[in-house]
Write a protein that holds these residues in place. Structure first.
Motif: not given
Length: 298
Positions: A105-114
């Protein structure tokens, strides 16, 4: 659903900045965000194609997917931070035969289209973080940035307070999303199982009739009726033109969400054009009175 979360970040950990959606237009904001991550004790590398442009996209689908794969598979990186939203992340799902699954597992950071990538990870039983992208981070208030660092380091998150539209209590996995992006996952293999979930929605630049259209599609799909509760964030730049008849944004949201027999908590501080409080995707959350509580660390 059982979600596997990455180990908390430690000072000095390295992440990769990727552009899976729209091309970069806010270079100064990006540079300010990189400085903030550095001040918080983390290193961020820019992916090879971070400044590519192909029309409105940040380079070709092949190259944007290659950057995503590098972040997932290179053991130097503890996670990926998205540079901006826009449009384009869903195009990467067409390469499903070559879709990368991180070995750990790794972090994924974002929002909107993400939203597309955040929700796709939960289908792989991996958690992700609905949070500011690099080009919006510098505009966040200090408490929002601290909430991001706290989340990534496995520290407890304060509840968010909103306005009760439909009273009640609910508990379930939290699915934050841009409403428009999430709507376009309906009927695809990439939609998570939302039964018993708390759906947290926000949007930008969608007039009330468009929001009505989106939410009506959710109602017709039967997905809203299976939720445990709904959390409503900011719907910015969504007011109708003054020279034509329209419902207000709030009137549309209340009309489409308030008769489902589940609690609805609104006016929460997440979304575009203002404070965008971190929400871990897939974490167990609870609507209790006027608060959205998140059971974190997971």
């Amino acid at each position: 659903m059982t979600v596997a979360w990455p180990a908390p970040l430690q000072p000095g950990d390295r992440l990769l900045a990727i552009a899976p959606s729209g091309c970069l237009r806010e270079l100064d904001a990006l540079q300010a965000a990189l400085e903030l991550w550095w001040q918080a004790g983390f290193s961020i590398d820019l992916a090879p194609h971070w400044r590519d442009q192909q029309g409105y996209l940040a380079g070709s689908d092949h190259d944007r997917l290659a950057d995503l794969k590098e972040g997932w598979l290179d053991p130097r990186y503890r996670g990926l931070v998205c540079i901006r939203g826009g449009w384009g992340a869903a195009r990467l799902l067409e390469a499903c035969d070559d879709w990368p699954t991180p070995p750990q597992p790794k972090w994924l950071v974002g929002f909107s289209d993400i939203t597309t990538l955040l929700w796709t990870l939960t289908r792989q039983q991996r958690g992700a973080i609905h949070a500011p992208v690099l080009t919006t981070l510098a505009a966040e208030p200090a408490r929002s940035r601290q909430r991001l660092w706290d989340c990534l380091q496995g520290k407890p998150l304060e509840p968010l307070t909103g306005s009760v539209w439909v009273p009640g209590s609910a508990q379930g996995p939290l699915y934050p999303a841009n409403l428009t992006v999430a709507t376009h996952l309906l009927g695809t293999p990439w939609l998570p199982d939302l039964r018993g979930a708390i759906l947290a929605i926000e949007d930008v630049s969608e007039q009330p009739y468009r929001l009505d259209r989106l939410l009506t599609q959710w109602r017709l799909s039967g997905q809203l009726q299976q939720l445990a509760g709904i959390a409503v964030g900011r719907f910015s730049q969504c007011d109708p033109p003054s020279d034509r008849p329209s419902f207000t944004v709030e009137a549309v949201l209340r009309d489409r969400l308030s008769d489902l027999g589940i609690p609805v908590l609104a006016d929460l501080p997440f979304g575009h054009d203002g404070e965008n409080a971190v929400l871990p995707v897939g974490a167990i959350a609870q609507i209790a009175g006027d608060q959205l509580q998140i059971h974190w660390p997971a």
